[in-house]
Design a protein around this motif. Structure first.
Motif, PDB file in Angstrom:
ATOM      1  N   ALA A 263     -12.684  -5.033   9.886  1.00  0.00           N
ATOM      2  CA  ALA A 263     -13.322  -6.130  10.622  1.00  0.00           C
ATOM      3  C   ALA A 263     -14.843  -6.058  10.518  1.00  0.00           C
ATOM      4  CB  ALA A 263     -12.885  -6.116  12.079  1.00  0.00           C
ATOM      5  N   SER A 264     -15.391  -4.844  10.420  1.00  0.00           N
ATOM      6  CA  SER A 264     -16.842  -4.701  10.287  1.00  0.00           C
ATOM      7  C   SER A 264     -17.249  -4.395   8.848  1.00  0.00           C
ATOM      8  CB  SER A 264     -17.355  -3.604  11.230  1.00  0.00           C
ATOM      9  OG  SER A 264     -16.748  -2.366  10.903  1.00  0.00           O
ATOM     10  N   GLY A 265     -16.313  -4.527   7.936  1.00  0.00           N
ATOM     11  CA  GLY A 265     -16.596  -4.265   6.524  1.00  0.00           C
ATOM     12  C   GLY A 265     -17.089  -5.503   5.788  1.00  0.00           C
ATOM     13  N   PRO A 266     -17.184  -5.408   4.486  1.00  0.00           N
ATOM     14  CA  PRO A 266     -17.802  -6.483   3.689  1.00  0.00           C
ATOM     15  C   PRO A 266     -17.012  -7.790   3.653  1.00  0.00           C
ATOM     16  CG  PRO A 266     -16.821  -4.828   2.258  1.00  0.00           C
ATOM     17  CD  PRO A 266     -16.752  -4.295   3.651  1.00  0.00           C
ATOM     18  N   PHE A 267     -15.730  -7.757   3.986  1.00  0.00           N
ATOM     19  CA  PHE A 267     -14.912  -8.975   3.910  1.00  0.00           C
ATOM     20  C   PHE A 267     -14.538  -9.538   5.281  1.00  0.00           C
ATOM     21  CE2 PHE A 267     -13.933  -6.297   0.173  1.00  0.00           C
ATOM     22  CZ  PHE A 267     -14.537  -7.082  -0.787  1.00  0.00           C
ATOM     23  N   GLY A 268     -14.949  -8.860   6.354  1.00  0.00           N
ATOM     24  CA  GLY A 268     -14.687  -9.339   7.711  1.00  0.00           C
ATOM     25  C   GLY A 268     -13.254  -9.159   8.160  1.00  0.00           C
ATOM     26  N   GLY A 269     -12.483  -8.408   7.418  1.00  0.00           N
ATOM     27  CA  GLY A 269     -11.086  -8.141   7.744  1.00  0.00           C
ATOM     28  C   GLY A 269     -10.404  -7.543   6.533  1.00  0.00           C
ATOM     29  N   THR A 270      -9.127  -7.233   6.690  1.00  0.00           N
ATOM     30  CA  THR A 270      -8.389  -6.655   5.573  1.00  0.00           C
ATOM     31  C   THR A 270      -8.117  -7.721   4.512  1.00  0.00           C
ATOM     32  OG1 THR A 270      -6.345  -6.972   6.840  1.00  0.00           O
ATOM     33  CG2 THR A 270      -7.290  -4.750   6.832  1.00  0.00           C
TER      34      THR A 270
ATOM     35  N   ALA B 104       0.835  -1.207   0.000  1.00  0.00           N
ATOM     36  CA  ALA B 104       0.000   0.000   0.000  1.00  0.00           C
ATOM     37  C   ALA B 104       0.867   1.253   0.000  1.00  0.00           C
ATOM     38  CB  ALA B 104      -0.934  -0.010   1.217  1.00  0.00           C
ATOM     39  N   ASP B 105       1.905   1.260   0.815  1.00  0.00           N
ATOM     40  CA  ASP B 105       2.807   2.409   0.855  1.00  0.00           C
ATOM     41  C   ASP B 105       3.516   2.607  -0.480  1.00  0.00           C
ATOM     42  OD1 ASP B 105       2.148   2.993   3.490  1.00  0.00           O
ATOM     43  OD2 ASP B 105       3.904   1.973   4.328  1.00  0.00           O
ATOM     44  N   ALA B 106       3.940   1.505  -1.090  1.00  0.00           N
ATOM     45  CA  ALA B 106       4.681   1.595  -2.354  1.00  0.00           C
ATOM     46  C   ALA B 106       3.800   2.075  -3.502  1.00  0.00           C
ATOM     47  CB  ALA B 106       5.296   0.247  -2.707  1.00  0.00           C
ATOM     48  N   THR B 107       2.515   1.725  -3.483  1.00  0.00           N
ATOM     49  CA  THR B 107       1.633   2.045  -4.602  1.00  0.00           C
ATOM     50  C   THR B 107       0.708   3.227  -4.341  1.00  0.00           C
ATOM     51  OG1 THR B 107      -0.076   0.514  -3.839  1.00  0.00           O
ATOM     52  CG2 THR B 107       1.602  -0.353  -5.378  1.00  0.00           C
ATOM     53  N   GLY B 108       0.590   3.630  -3.086  1.00  0.00           N
ATOM     54  CA  GLY B 108      -0.325   4.716  -2.754  1.00  0.00           C
ATOM     55  C   GLY B 108      -1.771   4.271  -2.652  1.00  0.00           C
ATOM     56  N   ASP B 109      -2.024   2.962  -2.724  1.00  0.00           N
ATOM     57  CA  ASP B 109      -3.389   2.437  -2.587  1.00  0.00           C
ATOM     58  C   ASP B 109      -3.634   2.151  -1.108  1.00  0.00           C
ATOM     59  OD1 ASP B 109      -5.829   1.162  -2.566  1.00  0.00           O
ATOM     60  OD2 ASP B 109      -5.320  -0.285  -4.136  1.00  0.00           O
ATOM     61  N   LEU B 110      -4.111   3.157  -0.409  1.00  0.00           N
ATOM     62  CA  LEU B 110      -4.279   3.077   1.042  1.00  0.00           C
ATOM     63  C   LEU B 110      -5.736   2.859   1.454  1.00  0.00           C
ATOM     64  CD1 LEU B 110      -1.869   6.024   1.874  1.00  0.00           C
ATOM     65  CD2 LEU B 110      -1.368   3.574   1.956  1.00  0.00           C
ATOM     66  N   GLN B 111      -6.524   2.274   0.567  1.00  0.00           N
ATOM     67  CA  GLN B 111      -7.930   2.028   0.868  1.00  0.00           C
ATOM     68  C   GLN B 111      -8.066   1.203   2.156  1.00  0.00           C
ATOM     69  OE1 GLN B 111     -11.930   0.451  -1.367  1.00  0.00           O
ATOM     70  NE2 GLN B 111     -10.059   0.475  -2.523  1.00  0.00           N
ATOM     71  N   TRP B 112      -9.018   1.557   2.977  1.00  0.00           N
ATOM     72  CA  TRP B 112      -9.171   0.964   4.309  1.00  0.00           C
ATOM     73  C   TRP B 112      -9.374  -0.541   4.282  1.00  0.00           C
ATOM     74  CZ3 TRP B 112     -13.790  -1.428   5.417  1.00  0.00           C
ATOM     75  CH2 TRP B 112     -14.889  -1.113   4.612  1.00  0.00           C
ATOM     76  N   ILE B 113      -9.952  -1.098   3.210  1.00  0.00           N
ATOM     77  CA  ILE B 113     -10.148  -2.549   3.166  1.00  0.00           C
ATOM     78  C   ILE B 113      -8.819  -3.304   3.132  1.00  0.00           C
ATOM     79  CG2 ILE B 113     -12.455  -2.471   2.144  1.00  0.00           C
ATOM     80  CD1 ILE B 113     -11.156  -3.151  -0.571  1.00  0.00           C
TER      81      ILE B 113
END
Length: 158
Positions: free
Chosen positions: A52-59, A35-44
């Motif tokens: 943990a409370s998102g659609p996948f139950g974790g990262t 994420a740091d290398a690509t800048g894709d810091l999306q919370w999922i």
């Protein structure tokens, strides 16, 4: 690991499944580095508490990180002894049918679907279908048709 003595021997395996890589564990630390290398810091991907409370139950692993694991997986699946280098040439089709949860183990499997040798004789355009599996899951996390160029020394004779 499956080993081939030359590009010609490798080419003869067209249509065959070449094998599987070792299992690789996906850690949050590796995902955070990507994420740091690509800048894709999306919370999922980077916020375990929120995820943990998102659609996948974790990262989950980034889809592009899954693709970035392919070279490591391919090195574990096969080797061509008399080759100078291999170059990623592109992808024809990529799908991510299921997410990869952080903490899971993944491995790649590869089928050699085509080799087109050039008139030069020491350069081959290679097509493979690679599937990334998640340990314990019935559906692949990634299916990619990869394109590579493999170059053997001109004196190796293919």
């Amino acid at each position: 690991m499956r080993s081939f003595a030359s590009l010609a021997d490798f080419s003869a395996a067209t249509g065959e499944h070449l094998g599987y890589s070792d299992w690789l564990e996906i850690t949050q630390h590796k995902v955070d580095q990507f994420a740091d290398a690509t800048g894709d810091l999306q919370w999922i991907h980077v916020d375990p508490e929120r995820a943990a409370s998102g659609p996948f139950g974790g990262t989950i692993l980034h889809g592009y990180m899954t693709l970035a694991l392919l070279p490591e997986m391919m090195r574990a699946i096969f080797d061509i002894e008399r080759i100078e280098m291999g170059v990623n040439f592109g992808l024809d089709k990529v799908r991510f049918p299921r997410p990869v949860p952080v903490g899971a183990r993944v491995r790649g499997g590869a089928k050699l679907t085509g080799v087109r040798e050039t008139p030069v004789g020491h350069l081959a355009a290679v097509r493979m279908t690679v599937q990334v599996e998640v340990d314990g899951q019935p559906q692949s996390a990634c299916v990619a048709d990869t394109l590579s160029l493999f170059i053997a020394p001109a004196t190796a004779g293919g």
